[in-house]
Design a protein around this motif. Structure first.
Motif, PDB file in Angstrom:
ATOM      1  N   SER A  85       0.835  -1.192   0.000  1.00  0.00           N
ATOM      2  CA  SER A  85       0.000   0.000   0.000  1.00  0.00           C
ATOM      3  C   SER A  85       0.876   1.250   0.000  1.00  0.00           C
ATOM      4  CB  SER A  85      -0.862  -0.050   1.269  1.00  0.00           C
ATOM      5  OG  SER A  85      -1.598   1.097   1.451  1.00  0.00           O
ATOM      6  N   ASP A  86       0.530   2.219  -0.845  1.00  0.00           N
ATOM      7  CA  ASP A  86       1.230   3.511  -0.811  1.00  0.00           C
ATOM      8  C   ASP A  86       0.742   4.277   0.404  1.00  0.00           C
ATOM      9  OD1 ASP A  86       2.665   2.996  -3.100  1.00  0.00           O
ATOM     10  OD2 ASP A  86       1.286   4.045  -4.422  1.00  0.00           O
ATOM     11  N   ARG A  87       1.679   4.628   1.274  1.00  0.00           N
ATOM     12  CA  ARG A  87       1.363   5.318   2.528  1.00  0.00           C
ATOM     13  C   ARG A  87       2.170   6.590   2.653  1.00  0.00           C
ATOM     14  NH1 ARG A  87      -2.453   2.753   6.001  1.00  0.00           N
ATOM     15  NH2 ARG A  87      -3.043   0.871   4.871  1.00  0.00           N
ATOM     16  N   VAL A  88       1.723   7.449   3.549  1.00  0.00           N
ATOM     17  CA  VAL A  88       2.392   8.724   3.798  1.00  0.00           C
ATOM     18  C   VAL A  88       3.259   8.575   5.039  1.00  0.00           C
ATOM     19  CG1 VAL A  88       2.063  11.186   4.281  1.00  0.00           C
ATOM     20  CG2 VAL A  88       0.507   9.974   2.733  1.00  0.00           C
ATOM     21  N   GLY A  89       4.544   8.830   4.862  1.00  0.00           N
ATOM     22  CA  GLY A  89       5.495   8.705   5.959  1.00  0.00           C
ATOM     23  C   GLY A  89       5.903  10.054   6.526  1.00  0.00           C
ATOM     24  N   ARG A  90       7.067  10.041   7.163  1.00  0.00           N
ATOM     25  CA  ARG A  90       7.605  11.273   7.765  1.00  0.00           C
ATOM     26  C   ARG A  90       7.745  12.356   6.694  1.00  0.00           C
ATOM     27  NH1 ARG A  90      12.955  10.485  10.845  1.00  0.00           N
ATOM     28  NH2 ARG A  90      11.654  10.385  12.698  1.00  0.00           N
ATOM     29  N   ASP A  91       7.363  13.558   7.060  1.00  0.00           N
ATOM     30  CA  ASP A  91       7.417  14.719   6.161  1.00  0.00           C
ATOM     31  C   ASP A  91       6.616  14.509   4.875  1.00  0.00           C
ATOM     32  OD1 ASP A  91       9.027  16.214   7.942  1.00  0.00           O
ATOM     33  OD2 ASP A  91      10.813  15.164   7.224  1.00  0.00           O
ATOM     34  N   ASN A  92       5.549  13.715   4.989  1.00  0.00           N
ATOM     35  CA  ASN A  92       4.613  13.450   3.884  1.00  0.00           C
ATOM     36  C   ASN A  92       5.259  12.744   2.692  1.00  0.00           C
ATOM     37  OD1 ASN A  92       2.469  14.499   5.325  1.00  0.00           O
ATOM     38  ND2 ASN A  92       2.748  16.554   4.502  1.00  0.00           N
ATOM     39  N   ARG A  93       6.338  12.010   2.946  1.00  0.00           N
ATOM     40  CA  ARG A  93       6.998  11.230   1.903  1.00  0.00           C
ATOM     41  C   ARG A  93       6.229   9.922   1.711  1.00  0.00           C
ATOM     42  NH1 ARG A  93      10.365   7.077   2.018  1.00  0.00           N
ATOM     43  NH2 ARG A  93      10.580   7.161   4.264  1.00  0.00           N
ATOM     44  N   ILE A  94       5.977   9.548   0.468  1.00  0.00           N
ATOM     45  CA  ILE A  94       5.251   8.307   0.164  1.00  0.00           C
ATOM     46  C   ILE A  94       6.210   7.119   0.253  1.00  0.00           C
ATOM     47  CG2 ILE A  94       3.921   7.050  -1.596  1.00  0.00           C
ATOM     48  CD1 ILE A  94       2.457   9.506  -0.520  1.00  0.00           C
ATOM     49  N   PHE A  95       5.753   6.049   0.898  1.00  0.00           N
ATOM     50  CA  PHE A  95       6.517   4.796   0.937  1.00  0.00           C
ATOM     51  C   PHE A  95       5.544   3.640   0.740  1.00  0.00           C
ATOM     52  CE2 PHE A  95       5.053   5.148   5.270  1.00  0.00           C
ATOM     53  CZ  PHE A  95       4.934   3.852   5.744  1.00  0.00           C
ATOM     54  N   ARG A  96       6.074   2.481   0.432  1.00  0.00           N
ATOM     55  CA  ARG A  96       5.258   1.288   0.196  1.00  0.00           C
ATOM     56  C   ARG A  96       5.266   0.438   1.469  1.00  0.00           C
ATOM     57  NH1 ARG A  96       2.573   0.175  -4.265  1.00  0.00           N
ATOM     58  NH2 ARG A  96       3.391  -1.880  -4.510  1.00  0.00           N
ATOM     59  N   MET A  97       4.079   0.168   2.015  1.00  0.00           N
ATOM     60  CA  MET A  97       3.943  -0.573   3.268  1.00  0.00           C
ATOM     61  C   MET A  97       3.262  -1.923   2.999  1.00  0.00           C
ATOM     62  SD  MET A  97       1.774   0.486   6.646  1.00  0.00           S
ATOM     63  CE  MET A  97       0.229  -0.189   6.037  1.00  0.00           C
ATOM     64  N   PRO A  98       3.885  -3.023   3.437  1.00  0.00           N
ATOM     65  CA  PRO A  98       3.268  -4.334   3.219  1.00  0.00           C
ATOM     66  C   PRO A  98       2.300  -4.731   4.330  1.00  0.00           C
ATOM     67  CG  PRO A  98       5.435  -4.637   4.168  1.00  0.00           C
ATOM     68  CD  PRO A  98       5.233  -3.141   3.999  1.00  0.00           C
ATOM     69  N   LYS A  99       1.266  -5.441   3.924  1.00  0.00           N
ATOM     70  CA  LYS A  99       0.332  -6.068   4.864  1.00  0.00           C
ATOM     71  C   LYS A  99      -0.042  -7.421   4.275  1.00  0.00           C
ATOM     72  CE  LYS A  99      -2.850  -3.567   6.929  1.00  0.00           C
ATOM     73  NZ  LYS A  99      -3.978  -2.692   7.240  1.00  0.00           N
ATOM     74  N   PHE A 100      -0.429  -8.361   5.123  1.00  0.00           N
ATOM     75  CA  PHE A 100      -1.015  -9.573   4.582  1.00  0.00           C
ATOM     76  C   PHE A 100      -2.339  -9.178   3.951  1.00  0.00           C
ATOM     77  CE2 PHE A 100       1.593 -12.115   7.674  1.00  0.00           C
ATOM     78  CZ  PHE A 100       2.296 -12.798   6.706  1.00  0.00           C
ATOM     79  N   ARG A 101      -2.592  -9.696   2.771  1.00  0.00           N
ATOM     80  CA  ARG A 101      -3.798  -9.325   2.036  1.00  0.00           C
ATOM     81  C   ARG A 101      -5.028  -9.909   2.722  1.00  0.00           C
ATOM     82  NH1 ARG A 101      -6.441 -11.654  -1.806  1.00  0.00           N
ATOM     83  NH2 ARG A 101      -4.847 -13.245  -2.092  1.00  0.00           N
TER      84      ARG A 101
END
Length: 186
Positions: A40-56
């Motif tokens: 999932s594309d998520r918002v990280g520190r300072d609004n930087r986008i990162f990819r976060m995994p989860k079990f589907r």
């Protein structure tokens, strides 16, 4: 200090949870078509986008929006999706995000890239400067049941009070909440 604690806890958790992670991965794979992980594309520190995994836990054709915005979220769950969400087992792959430094164990939960209202309010209140967390003060005070302004106020309270002891308190409260499935709506 917080980063060192995150790395130590993530390594320890990865070793201790290796068998449950493998079992959940197999269950996801054999109960629904598609990949085991959802990135999932998520918002990280300072609004930087990162990819976060989860079990589907949702079908592959589920729209990429916050669950509460779906007309009938239950209809999108995989056969074991409800269990994964109630037990928070779907969150285990986020240990990866902690190891690579995109997340911490404790901080505001990372917003979806398209949750503009949450992102804007966090930015306005300065919460965007925090590294997002696997759990946070808002999660132990209502989780999915909180309105966005309430979440942001709790995130702001965390920003103002953050310390090692506060993080340990939040981790302990998280364990209790997860054991009781408190605050999980879907």
């Amino acid at each position: 200090m917080k980063r060192i604690l995150d790395l130590l806890l993530a390594c320890l958790a990865a070793v201790l949870l290796l068998l449950p992670v493998c079992i959940v991965a197999l269950l996801v794979r054999f109960t629904s078509p598609g990949p085991v992980l959802y990135w999932s594309d998520r918002v990280g520190r300072d609004n930087r986008i990162f990819r976060m995994p989860k079990f589907r836990s949702m079908r592959q054709d589920t729209p990429a929006v916050a669950t509460h915005l779906l007309a009938n979220p239950q209809s999108f769950l995989t056969p074991i999706g409800s269990f994964l969400r109630r037990s928070s087992l779907d969150e285990l792959p986020q240990l990866w995000s902690i190891l690579v430094g995109d997340m911490s164990f404790v901080g505001p939960r990372p917003a979806l890239y398209n949750q503009d209202d949450l992102i804007a309010l966090r930015t306005e209140r300065g919460v965007h400067r925090l590294l997002p967390g696997l759990t946070g003060w808002a999660q132990v005070n209502g989780r999915d049941e909180l309105a966005i302004p309430q979440k942001v106020e709790l995130d702001l309270a965390y920003l103002q009070r953050q310390s090692l002891w506060f993080d340990l308190r939040i981790l302990w409260l998280t364990l209790l909440k997860v054991a009781r499935s408190d605050g999980v709506t879907h």
